[in-house]
Design a protein around this motif. Structure first.
Motif, PDB file in Angstrom:
ATOM      1  N   UNK A 211       3.371 -19.415 -36.016  1.00 19.37           N
ATOM      2  CA  UNK A 211       3.456 -19.255 -34.568  1.00 19.37           C
ATOM      3  C   UNK A 211       2.601 -20.295 -33.858  1.00 19.37           C
ATOM      4  N   UNK A 212       3.082 -20.739 -32.743  1.00 17.27           N
ATOM      5  CA  UNK A 212       2.327 -21.654 -31.889  1.00 17.27           C
ATOM      6  C   UNK A 212       1.253 -20.846 -31.179  1.00 17.27           C
TER       7      UNK A 212
ATOM      8  N   UNK B 190      -0.490 -17.462 -40.319  1.00 16.88           N
ATOM      9  CA  UNK B 190      -0.611 -16.116 -40.865  1.00 16.88           C
ATOM     10  C   UNK B 190      -1.811 -16.004 -41.792  1.00 16.88           C
ATOM     11  N   UNK B 191      -2.204 -17.120 -42.382  1.00 16.77           N
ATOM     12  CA  UNK B 191      -3.380 -17.157 -43.254  1.00 16.77           C
ATOM     13  C   UNK B 191      -4.488 -18.018 -42.667  1.00 16.77           C
TER      14      UNK B 191
ATOM     15  N   UNK C  14      -5.597 -16.561 -31.205  1.00 15.80           N
ATOM     16  CA  UNK C  14      -4.861 -16.203 -32.420  1.00 15.80           C
ATOM     17  C   UNK C  14      -5.415 -14.934 -33.056  1.00 15.80           C
ATOM     18  N   UNK C  15      -6.434 -14.323 -32.431  1.00 14.89           N
ATOM     19  CA  UNK C  15      -6.983 -13.069 -32.926  1.00 14.89           C
ATOM     20  C   UNK C  15      -8.148 -13.209 -33.889  1.00 14.89           C
ATOM     21  N   UNK C  16      -8.707 -14.405 -34.008  1.00 14.48           N
ATOM     22  CA  UNK C  16      -9.852 -14.619 -34.899  1.00 14.48           C
ATOM     23  C   UNK C  16     -11.103 -14.874 -34.074  1.00 14.48           C
TER      24      UNK C  16
ATOM     25  N   UNK D 206      -9.466 -22.290 -39.039  1.00 13.13           N
ATOM     26  CA  UNK D 206     -10.047 -20.948 -39.161  1.00 13.13           C
ATOM     27  C   UNK D 206      -9.188 -20.162 -40.146  1.00 13.13           C
ATOM     28  N   UNK D 207      -9.834 -19.353 -40.957  1.00  9.28           N
ATOM     29  CA  UNK D 207      -9.130 -18.615 -41.995  1.00  9.28           C
ATOM     30  C   UNK D 207      -9.221 -17.122 -41.721  1.00  9.28           C
TER      31      UNK D 207
END
Length: 126
Positions: free
Chosen positions: A2-3, A23-24, A63-65, A124-125
């Motif tokens: 996803x962008x 996703x990862x 991105x939720x991180x 970021x992971x």
């Protein structure tokens, strides 16, 4: 895949995106030190460094991180004589967010858009 796009980081000034979420991991494009609210850029290398990192943070968070998820950064700097000032701002940024320092590379680069003194990109992971 996803962008990642957020108004909390400057819009791309070319044919690229702010970041991508696989996703990862989240990979950001190089972030100039432009304040997304004003479109302005400080002349001070410390302020530029901190602003580029704030722009990276905004993309990672969109991105939720969090900053703690950043595992790798690349710092492109116009003049390696500014390296100690860049280090001070880099350390202050990660300390502000209580995140440990991660692996990074630093590269001297001749010229940036908008005559910025530096640019930072990150991975970021999850």
């Amino acid at each position: 895949m996803t962008v990642v796009n957020t108004k909390n980081a400057p819009t791309a000034i070319g044919p690229y995106i702010q970041g991508v979420n696989t996703g990862k991991m989240v990979i950001t494009s190089g972030q100039l030190p432009v304040d997304p609210l004003t479109g302005m850029m400080s002349a001070a290398i410390e302020v530029q460094t901190f602003q580029s990192l704030e722009n990276v943070r905004a993309i990672v968070e969109a991105a939720g991180l969090t900053v703690a998820n950043i595992m790798k950064s690349k710092i492109f700097v116009k003049d390696l004589n500014d390296f100690s000032a860049v280090n001070v701002a880099y350390e202050a940024f990660f300390a502000k967010y209580g995140a440990p320092f991660k692996e990074r590379s630093s590269i001297e680069f001749a010229q940036f858009p908008k005559d910025a003194k530096k640019e930072i990109e990150a991975i970021a992971v999850v």
